[in-house]
Design an enzyme around this catalytic site. Structure first.
Site, PDB file in Angstrom:
ATOM      1  N   GLY A   1       0.736  -1.218   0.393  1.00  5.97           N
ATOM      2  CA  GLY A   1       0.079  -0.047   0.065  1.00  5.97           C
ATOM      3  C   GLY A   1       0.641   1.021   0.317  1.00  5.97           C
ATOM      4  O   GLY A   1       1.897   1.293   1.134  1.00  5.97           O
TER       5      GLY A   1
ATOM      6  N   VAL B   1      16.464   8.978  -0.808  1.00  6.31           N
ATOM      7  CA  VAL B   1      17.758   7.566  -1.452  1.00  6.31           C
ATOM      8  C   VAL B   1      18.407   7.937  -2.439  1.00  6.31           C
ATOM      9  O   VAL B   1      19.636   7.519  -2.224  1.00  6.31           O
ATOM     10  CB  VAL B   1      16.846   6.535  -1.651  1.00  6.31           C
ATOM     11  CG1 VAL B   1      17.454   5.414  -2.628  1.00  6.31           C
ATOM     12  CG2 VAL B   1      16.366   5.407  -0.635  1.00  6.31           C
TER      13      VAL B   1
ATOM     14  N   ARG C   1       1.019  -5.009  -5.521  1.00  6.57           N
ATOM     15  CA  ARG C   1       1.294  -6.723  -4.369  1.00  6.57           C
ATOM     16  C   ARG C   1       1.690  -7.662  -6.197  1.00  6.57           C
ATOM     17  O   ARG C   1       1.710  -7.809  -6.390  1.00  6.57           O
ATOM     18  CB  ARG C   1       0.183  -6.740  -3.940  1.00  6.57           C
ATOM     19  CG  ARG C   1       0.205  -6.605  -2.558  1.00  6.57           C
ATOM     20  CD  ARG C   1      -1.498  -5.873  -1.742  1.00  6.57           C
ATOM     21  NE  ARG C   1      -1.161  -5.634  -1.070  1.00  6.57           N
ATOM     22  CZ  ARG C   1      -1.592  -4.388  -0.032  1.00  6.57           C
ATOM     23  NH1 ARG C   1      -2.294  -3.716  -1.399  1.00  6.57           N
ATOM     24  NH2 ARG C   1      -1.664  -3.687   0.618  1.00  6.57           N
ATOM     25  N   CYS C   2       2.679  -8.512  -5.362  1.00  5.96           N
ATOM     26  CA  CYS C   2       3.086  -9.619  -6.457  1.00  5.96           C
ATOM     27  C   CYS C   2       3.068 -11.155  -5.781  1.00  5.96           C
ATOM     28  O   CYS C   2       3.947 -11.421  -4.890  1.00  5.96           O
ATOM     29  CB  CYS C   2       4.592  -8.843  -6.553  1.00  5.96           C
ATOM     30  SG  CYS C   2       5.141 -10.062  -7.637  1.00  5.96           S
TER      31      CYS C   2
ATOM     32  N   GLY D   1       5.206  -1.897   4.102  1.00 10.40           N
ATOM     33  CA  GLY D   1       5.454  -2.984   5.454  1.00 10.40           C
ATOM     34  C   GLY D   1       5.455  -4.127   5.530  1.00 10.40           C
ATOM     35  O   GLY D   1       6.604  -4.945   4.773  1.00 10.40           O
ATOM     36  N   ASP D   2       4.837  -4.690   6.720  1.00 17.01           N
ATOM     37  CA  ASP D   2       5.641  -6.710   6.538  1.00 17.01           C
ATOM     38  C   ASP D   2       5.829  -6.990   5.436  1.00 17.01           C
ATOM     39  O   ASP D   2       6.422  -8.221   5.157  1.00 17.01           O
ATOM     40  CB  ASP D   2       5.366  -6.981   7.832  1.00 17.01           C
ATOM     41  CG  ASP D   2       3.333  -6.991   7.560  1.00 17.01           C
ATOM     42  OD1 ASP D   2       2.757  -6.781   6.509  1.00 17.01           O
ATOM     43  OD2 ASP D   2       2.919  -7.506   7.926  1.00 17.01           O
TER      44      ASP D   2
ATOM     45  N   THR E   1       4.387   2.796   6.242  1.00 17.34           N
ATOM     46  CA  THR E   1       2.400   2.184   6.010  1.00 17.34           C
ATOM     47  C   THR E   1       2.159   2.889   6.635  1.00 17.34           C
ATOM     48  O   THR E   1       2.435   3.235   7.739  1.00 17.34           O
ATOM     49  CB  THR E   1       2.488   0.802   6.079  1.00 17.34           C
ATOM     50  OG1 THR E   1       0.894   0.281   7.239  1.00 17.34           O
ATOM     51  CG2 THR E   1       3.620   0.404   7.577  1.00 17.34           C
ATOM     52  N   ILE E   2       0.571   3.085   6.855  1.00 16.84           N
ATOM     53  CA  ILE E   2       0.029   4.546   7.537  1.00 16.84           C
ATOM     54  C   ILE E   2       0.002   3.024   8.804  1.00 16.84           C
ATOM     55  O   ILE E   2      -0.684   4.309   9.501  1.00 16.84           O
ATOM     56  CB  ILE E   2      -1.228   4.477   6.430  1.00 16.84           C
ATOM     57  CG1 ILE E   2      -2.171   3.719   6.003  1.00 16.84           C
ATOM     58  CG2 ILE E   2      -0.914   5.518   5.382  1.00 16.84           C
ATOM     59  CD1 ILE E   2      -3.571   4.192   5.431  1.00 16.84           C
ATOM     60  N   ASP E   3      -1.350   2.651   8.840  1.00 19.97           N
ATOM     61  CA  ASP E   3      -1.083   1.788  10.273  1.00 19.97           C
ATOM     62  C   ASP E   3       0.080   2.096  11.040  1.00 19.97           C
ATOM     63  O   ASP E   3      -0.538   1.504  12.074  1.00 19.97           O
ATOM     64  CB  ASP E   3      -1.072   0.221   9.520  1.00 19.97           C
ATOM     65  CG  ASP E   3      -2.685   0.487   8.502  1.00 19.97           C
ATOM     66  OD1 ASP E   3      -3.216   0.634   9.020  1.00 19.97           O
ATOM     67  OD2 ASP E   3      -2.046  -1.028   7.731  1.00 19.97           O
TER      68      ASP E   3
ATOM     69  N   ASP F   1       2.517  -0.650  12.083  1.00 21.40           N
ATOM     70  CA  ASP F   1       1.846  -1.404  12.208  1.00 21.40           C
ATOM     71  C   ASP F   1       3.223  -2.410  12.285  1.00 21.40           C
ATOM     72  O   ASP F   1       3.191  -3.455  12.643  1.00 21.40           O
ATOM     73  CB  ASP F   1       0.864  -2.752  11.758  1.00 21.40           C
ATOM     74  CG  ASP F   1       0.927  -2.616  10.452  1.00 21.40           C
ATOM     75  OD1 ASP F   1       1.865  -1.487  10.075  1.00 21.40           O
ATOM     76  OD2 ASP F   1      -0.171  -3.098   9.924  1.00 21.40           O
TER      77      ASP F   1
ATOM     78  N   ARG G   1     -18.298  17.156  13.440  1.00 21.79           N
ATOM     79  CA  ARG G   1     -18.538  17.093  14.483  1.00 21.79           C
ATOM     80  C   ARG G   1     -19.646  18.620  14.316  1.00 21.79           C
ATOM     81  O   ARG G   1     -19.867  18.739  14.887  1.00 21.79           O
ATOM     82  CB  ARG G   1     -17.050  17.487  15.847  1.00 21.79           C
ATOM     83  CG  ARG G   1     -18.108  17.582  17.148  1.00 21.79           C
ATOM     84  CD  ARG G   1     -16.166  17.878  18.000  1.00 21.79           C
ATOM     85  NE  ARG G   1     -16.253  17.165  18.098  1.00 21.79           N
ATOM     86  CZ  ARG G   1     -16.568  15.540  18.726  1.00 21.79           C
ATOM     87  NH1 ARG G   1     -17.196  15.714  19.885  1.00 21.79           N
ATOM     88  NH2 ARG G   1     -14.889  14.614  18.785  1.00 21.79           N
TER      89      ARG G   1
ATOM     90  N   ARG H   1      -7.429  -3.062   9.461  1.00 21.45           N
ATOM     91  CA  ARG H   1      -7.720  -4.455   9.804  1.00 21.45           C
ATOM     92  C   ARG H   1      -7.286  -4.762  10.885  1.00 21.45           C
ATOM     93  O   ARG H   1      -8.325  -5.795  11.982  1.00 21.45           O
ATOM     94  CB  ARG H   1      -7.727  -5.176   8.624  1.00 21.45           C
ATOM     95  CG  ARG H   1      -8.744  -4.672   7.119  1.00 21.45           C
ATOM     96  CD  ARG H   1      -8.131  -5.324   6.336  1.00 21.45           C
ATOM     97  NE  ARG H   1      -8.968  -5.093   4.906  1.00 21.45           N
ATOM     98  CZ  ARG H   1      -8.911  -4.404   4.515  1.00 21.45           C
ATOM     99  NH1 ARG H   1      -7.315  -4.337   3.903  1.00 21.45           N
ATOM    100  NH2 ARG H   1      -9.260  -4.075   3.049  1.00 21.45           N
TER     101      ARG H   1
ATOM    102  N   GLY I   1     -11.216  13.460  20.125  1.00 19.19           N
ATOM    103  CA  GLY I   1     -12.514  14.144  21.526  1.00 19.19           C
ATOM    104  C   GLY I   1     -13.392  12.668  21.166  1.00 19.19           C
ATOM    105  O   GLY I   1     -14.199  13.670  21.492  1.00 19.19           O
TER     106      GLY I   1
ATOM    107  N   GLN J   1      -7.990   8.074   3.355  1.00 21.51           N
ATOM    108  CA  GLN J   1      -5.894   8.123   4.114  1.00 21.51           C
ATOM    109  C   GLN J   1      -5.589   7.590   3.904  1.00 21.51           C
ATOM    110  O   GLN J   1      -4.036   7.794   4.198  1.00 21.51           O
ATOM    111  CB  GLN J   1      -6.813   7.192   5.321  1.00 21.51           C
ATOM    112  CG  GLN J   1      -7.988   7.740   6.220  1.00 21.51           C
ATOM    113  CD  GLN J   1      -9.012   6.331   6.887  1.00 21.51           C
ATOM    114  OE1 GLN J   1      -8.277   6.124   8.208  1.00 21.51           O
ATOM    115  NE2 GLN J   1      -9.807   5.106   5.784  1.00 21.51           N
ATOM    116  N   ARG J   2      -5.027   7.735   2.921  1.00 22.52           N
ATOM    117  CA  ARG J   2      -3.699   7.001   1.793  1.00 22.52           C
ATOM    118  C   ARG J   2      -3.390   7.906   1.612  1.00 22.52           C
ATOM    119  O   ARG J   2      -2.118   8.060   1.031  1.00 22.52           O
ATOM    120  CB  ARG J   2      -4.011   5.929   0.780  1.00 22.52           C
ATOM    121  CG  ARG J   2      -3.893   4.332   1.967  1.00 22.52           C
ATOM    122  CD  ARG J   2      -4.344   3.416   0.701  1.00 22.52           C
ATOM    123  NE  ARG J   2      -4.190   2.166   0.967  1.00 22.52           N
ATOM    124  CZ  ARG J   2      -3.440   1.353   1.638  1.00 22.52           C
ATOM    125  NH1 ARG J   2      -2.947   1.620   2.218  1.00 22.52           N
ATOM    126  NH2 ARG J   2      -3.609   0.284   2.134  1.00 22.52           N
TER     127      ARG J   2
END
Length: 319
Positions: A11, A23, A72-73, A102-103, A125-127, A129, A154, A171, A185, A251-252
Site C-alpha cells: 500500500g 535515497v 502486490r506481487c 510494510g511487513d 505504511t499508514i497503519d 503496525d 463534529r 484491519r 475527542g 486516508q492513504r
C-alpha cells in the site's frame, strides 16, 4: 557498492516520495548510481528499471503516493520468483536494494537478503503496525487526515444533534483509530487490540444524553466491524439518530505532513548509509528519535504492540 536500486511495495503511504528522494540524493552524494524499480516486486522481476537523477526527484517531497508506483506481487512469494528477481538485479548491475513498504514487502526483502543480496528496508505504511520502530512513514499524515474529517463531521453532528460513527482503516492494528480518536475527542474508540464493549458504549451514550449532551462521535477501526454495523446497533439500542461515515482510501493519499517528510528523508538517507556500511537484512527504524538498524527477521516476526496506555487515557477522558 557502486549502483543501488529503490522500490516501493504494498500500500502507498504519504512520505514515500520523500524517502525515494532521499535515497537518490544521498546515493548520488556518496558517488553511487541510483535506479528506480517501478511497480514493486513485479517490476523487479520484469526488469522495469529506470535511472534516477537529482532532477528526476525534484519537486516530489510534497507529493503523496509514490512516483515509482506500487503493486502486490504473488509471484515473488515463490522461490522461482525470487530467483528471477535476483537474476534481474544482477543483470542490471545492481549492488544493493532499498525496499520501502510494510511487513509483506519486508518478507520479500528478507528473502533477497538471505540469498546474499544486500537489502535494507524502510517502513512505509499508514497503519504504523511494524514492530521495532516508533513510527512508520505515512502514519502521521493519515491520522491528520482523519482528524480533519472528525472536526468537520463534529460541526454537522452538533448542528443536527446526531451521533456519528466514523470507520477508519486498520484491519489488524488500531493505531489510526486510537490516535485520531484521542486527538479528536471521540466518545468511544473501537480497536482490534481490545474487545469491543457495546454495553459500555451504549451506557456512555445514554449517560451523555442525561447530562444534556447533544452529539457524539464513535471511531471504529475496520478490523473490529463495519461502521454500518456499529451504527445499526446504536440506533436499535438507543433510538438516537445515527449517521455513518466510511473514510476509506482518502486516508492513504494527500500531501504528507512535515513529520512524514522529515521521517522519510531521514530513513531514506540512513538506508543508503547502511548499504554503504555493508549492513544487509535490516530495517531502518526510529527509536527514541534515533535512526537504528533492526534485523528484518525481527521486524516481521515480532507482533506490533499498540500502546494501551493511550487507549486507557482516551477512555478516561471521554466520560
Amino acid at each position: 557498492m557502486k549502483k543501488i536500486a529503490v522500490l516501493t511495495s504494498g500500500g502507498d503511504a504519504p512520505g514515500m516520495n520523500a524517502a525515494i528522494r532521499a535515497v537518490v540524493r544521498r546515493g548520488i552524494f556518496k558517488q553511487l548510481e541510483v535506479v528506480g524499480i517501478k511497480h514493486g516486486y513485479q517490476g523487479l522481476m520484469e526488469g522495469d528499471y529506470i535511472p534516477l537523477s537529482l532532477g528526476s526527484v525534484g519537486d516530489i517531497i510534497h507529493r503523496g503516493g509514490t512516483i515509482l508506483q506500487t503493486a502486490r506481487c504473488e509471484a515473488f512469494k515463490t522461490e522461482d520468483g525470487q530467483k528471477q528477481g535476483l537474476s534481474r538485479l544482477k543483470e542490471n548491475g545492481i549492488d544493493g536494494l532499498v525496499v520501502i513498504g510494510g511487513d509483506g514487502s519486508f518478507n520479500g526483502a528478507l528473502k533477497l537478503a538471505k540469498m546474499g543480496f544486500p537489502t535494507v528496508g524502510i517502513p512505509g505504511t499508514i497503519d504504523n503496525d511494524i514492530a521495532c520502530t516508533d513510527y512508520t512513514i505515512g502514519f502521521d499524515t493519515a491520522v491528520n487526515t482523519v482528524i480533519e474529517a472528525i472536526d468537520k463531521i463534529r460541526d454537522t453532528a452538533t448542528s443536527h444533534e446526531r451521533t456519528y460513527v466514523i470507520e477508519v482503516m486498520g484491519r489488524q492494528a488500531g493505531n489510526i483509530a486510537l490516535w485520531s480518536g484521542l486527538a479528536g475527542g471521540a466518545e468511544s474508540i473501537l480497536i482490534p487490540e481490545t474487545e469491543a464493549d457495546m454495553d459500555d458504549i451504549i451506557s456512555r451514550l445514554l449517560q451523555g444524553q442525561k447530562r444534556g449532551k447533544k452529539h457524539s462521535i464513535i471511531i471504529v477501526a475496520e478490523g473490529v466491524a463495519t461502521g454500518n454495523k456499529i451504527g445499526e446497533i446504536i440506533r436499535e439500542r438507543t433510538g438516537f439518530e445515527t449517521r455513518v461515515t466510511v473514510l476509506g482510501h482518502i486516508q492513504r493519499g494527500g500531501t504528507p505532513s512535515a513529520f512524514d517528510r522529515v521521517l522519510g528523508s531521514r530513513m531514506g538517507a540512513t538506508a543508503v548509509d547502511f548499504l554503504v556500511e555493508g549492513k544487509t537484512g535490516v530495517m531502518v527504524a526510529v527509536q527514541n528519535n534515533q535512526m537504528v538498524a533492526v534485523p528484518l527477521e525481527e521486524a516481521v516476526s515480532r507482533p506490533h504492540s499498540l500502546p494501551l496506555s493511550l487507549y486507557e487515557l482516551a477512555h478516561s477522558l471521554s466520560i
